[in-house]
Design a protein around this motif. Structure first.
Motif, PDB file in Angstrom:
ATOM      1  N   GLY A   1      23.035 -40.906  14.471  1.00  0.00           N
ATOM      2  CA  GLY A   1      21.609 -41.145  14.650  1.00  0.00           C
ATOM      3  C   GLY A   1      20.896 -39.903  15.133  1.00  0.00           C
ATOM      4  O   GLY A   1      19.966 -39.420  14.503  1.00  0.00           O
TER       5      GLY A   1
ATOM      6  N   PHE B   1      25.438 -45.070  15.031  1.00  0.00           N
ATOM      7  CA  PHE B   1      25.155 -46.399  14.503  1.00  0.00           C
ATOM      8  C   PHE B   1      26.410 -46.867  13.767  1.00  0.00           C
ATOM      9  O   PHE B   1      26.724 -46.334  12.701  1.00  0.00           O
ATOM     10  CB  PHE B   1      23.983 -46.356  13.531  1.00  0.00           C
TER      11      PHE B   1
ATOM     12  N   ALA C   1      19.998 -54.567  13.843  1.00  0.00           N
ATOM     13  CA  ALA C   1      20.836 -54.258  12.689  1.00  0.00           C
ATOM     14  C   ALA C   1      19.997 -54.330  11.421  1.00  0.00           C
ATOM     15  O   ALA C   1      19.007 -55.053  11.359  1.00  0.00           O
ATOM     16  CB  ALA C   1      22.000 -55.246  12.597  1.00  0.00           C
TER      17      ALA C   1
ATOM     18  N   SER D   1      24.252 -51.745   9.780  1.00  0.00           N
ATOM     19  CA  SER D   1      24.439 -50.776  10.848  1.00  0.00           C
ATOM     20  C   SER D   1      23.743 -51.254  12.106  1.00  0.00           C
ATOM     21  O   SER D   1      22.674 -51.825  12.062  1.00  0.00           O
ATOM     22  CB  SER D   1      23.857 -49.431  10.411  1.00  0.00           C
ATOM     23  N   SER D   2      24.387 -50.981  13.252  1.00  0.00           N
ATOM     24  CA  SER D   2      23.762 -51.178  14.552  1.00  0.00           C
ATOM     25  C   SER D   2      23.983 -49.889  15.346  1.00  0.00           C
ATOM     26  O   SER D   2      24.152 -48.845  14.753  1.00  0.00           O
ATOM     27  CB  SER D   2      24.321 -52.423  15.247  1.00  0.00           C
ATOM     28  N   ARG D   3      24.053 -49.890  16.702  1.00  0.00           N
ATOM     29  CA  ARG D   3      24.018 -48.646  17.448  1.00  0.00           C
ATOM     30  C   ARG D   3      25.052 -48.544  18.564  1.00  0.00           C
ATOM     31  O   ARG D   3      25.411 -49.509  19.164  1.00  0.00           O
ATOM     32  CB  ARG D   3      22.595 -48.533  17.971  1.00  0.00           C
TER      33      ARG D   3
ATOM     34  N   PHE E   1      14.798 -48.060  16.217  1.00  0.00           N
ATOM     35  CA  PHE E   1      15.711 -47.979  17.358  1.00  0.00           C
ATOM     36  C   PHE E   1      14.998 -47.411  18.586  1.00  0.00           C
ATOM     37  O   PHE E   1      15.130 -47.930  19.697  1.00  0.00           O
ATOM     38  CB  PHE E   1      16.929 -47.102  17.035  1.00  0.00           C
TER      39      PHE E   1
ATOM     40  N   ARG F   1      14.863 -49.229  22.193  1.00  0.00           N
ATOM     41  CA  ARG F   1      16.004 -48.656  22.913  1.00  0.00           C
ATOM     42  C   ARG F   1      16.257 -49.213  24.305  1.00  0.00           C
ATOM     43  O   ARG F   1      17.388 -49.288  24.743  1.00  0.00           O
ATOM     44  CB  ARG F   1      15.907 -47.146  22.962  1.00  0.00           C
TER      45      ARG F   1
END
Length: 129
Positions: free
Chosen positions: A38, A52, A65, A86-88, A115, A119
């Motif tokens: 990222g 991610f 996501a 995808s996530s983080r 994001f 955050r």
């Protein structure tokens, strides 16, 4: 892999450690998986990298996501016929393999912007060498 290869939207393989695994005392991910870089912030005391993770499992409704379109899966070196999202997450252990692909700016930058907006609601796993 050279650390110069770690750039925004690059997809690499990584032994990803989920927050729930870290809370349980684990220090390494159970399996290597593709992740998207990222952000990488170069610092004198060690780089900060935001990852991610990419998964084929359906994310929980509350998770940040996005589903990765087939054209982006191909660009990133992923299986274009298999749904993934995808996530983080963040950590520091990287395999010395070259990147497997890269997402387009048109796909990845809106994801990164979203994001940033969200955050404060995320759980992070912080690692130090």
């Amino acid at each position: 892999m050279s650390y110069d290869d770690i750039r925004k939207a690059t997809v690499i393989r990584y032994p990803y450690l989920w927050a729930r695994e870290a809370r349980a005392g684990e220090t390494e991910g159970g399996k290597e998986r593709p992740i998207a870089v990222g952000v990488r912030v170069v610092r004198a005391d060690g780089d900060l990298v935001l990852f991610f993770p990419i998964t084929t499992k359906e994310p929980e409704k509350a998770r940040f996501a996005v589903e990765i379109p087939a054209i982006e899966r191909r660009r990133a070196g992923l299986d274009a016929d298999r749904r993934c999202g995808s996530s983080r997450r963040q950590s520091f252990y990287l395999e010395p393999e070259p990147p497997i692909g890269r997402f387009s700016k048109a796909f990845f930058l809106p994801l990164l912007r979203e994001f940033i907006v969200r955050r404060k609601a995320f759980i992070e796993v912080v690692r130090f060498r």
